[in-house]
Design a protein around this motif. Structure first.
Motif, PDB file in Angstrom:
ATOM      1  N   ARG A   1       0.820  -1.233   0.000  1.00 37.51           N
ATOM      2  CA  ARG A   1       0.000   0.000   0.000  1.00 37.51           C
ATOM      3  C   ARG A   1       0.846   1.272   0.000  1.00 37.51           C
TER       4      ARG A   1
ATOM      5  N   ARG B   1       0.714   4.140  -2.834  1.00 42.01           N
ATOM      6  CA  ARG B   1       0.463   5.569  -2.583  1.00 42.01           C
ATOM      7  C   ARG B   1       1.567   6.427  -3.199  1.00 42.01           C
TER       8      ARG B   1
ATOM      9  N   ARG C   1       1.116   9.333  -5.994  1.00 42.09           N
ATOM     10  CA  ARG C   1       1.649  10.698  -5.842  1.00 42.09           C
ATOM     11  C   ARG C   1       2.553  11.075  -7.021  1.00 42.09           C
TER      12      ARG C   1
END
Length: 166
Positions: free
Chosen positions: A3, A7, A11
């Motif tokens: 995870r 992320r 980004r």
């Protein structure tokens, strides 16, 4: 991909959607195929919705549009709340965004684009204000954009004035 790396990938794409899977894999120290699979899954799951370019329309000659932000006070309907009226507003092609707001004196914030202020006013009075649940509206025209989606439009030169103190 775990995870946290996912992320980071999101980004990176948010900052520069032109990055290739190879570049992302290098930045994340992940195999290229893992990055490709993760991006494909995120697109299929609608986590990644679109890869837009951010345009400073003020620098484009003869840009024919004005942008307005409209505060909309709504009476929510039983069992559907604000969703039904928000979905109806979303169907208008002039509408660019609709947000449910908290802590404000209005319920929905609508971003609208029109060719003229008069066209926006006509939309508000003839289409938006006539919807059953709409109680009131307040229209605000965007005069200048300074920053959008984290991007500052104008790089200001440093202030070279001499500091004067008493």
């Amino acid at each position: 991909m775990d995870r946290q790396k996912q992320r980071e990938l999101l980004r990176l794409l948010e900052q520069d959607s032109r990055l290739t899977p190879e570049q992302i894999a290098s930045l994340l120290a992940e195999p290229v195929e893992t990055v490709r699979e993760t991006i494909a899954r995120l697109e299929a799951d609608k986590v990644i919705v679109k890869y837009p370019a951010l345009i400073n329309w003020e620098l484009v000659e003869d840009h024919p549009y004005v942008t307005a932000m409209i505060d909309v006070k709504v009476t929510p309907k039983r069992d559907v709340g604000f969703d039904e009226v928000a979905e109806r507003i979303c169907r208008f092609p002039e509408v660019k965004a609709v947000y449910l707001m908290s802590g404000a004196s209005y319920d929905l914030s609508v971003v609208l684009e029109g060719k003229t202020m008069r066209e926006v006013a006509a939309f508000v009075s003839q289409k938006l204000a006539t919807l059953d649940s709409v109680v009131s509206t307040a229209t605000h025209f965007i005069l200048k954009r300074y920053k959008h989606d984290g991007i500052q439009f104008e790089d200001r030169d440093e202030d070279h004035r001499m500091v004067v103190t008493p």
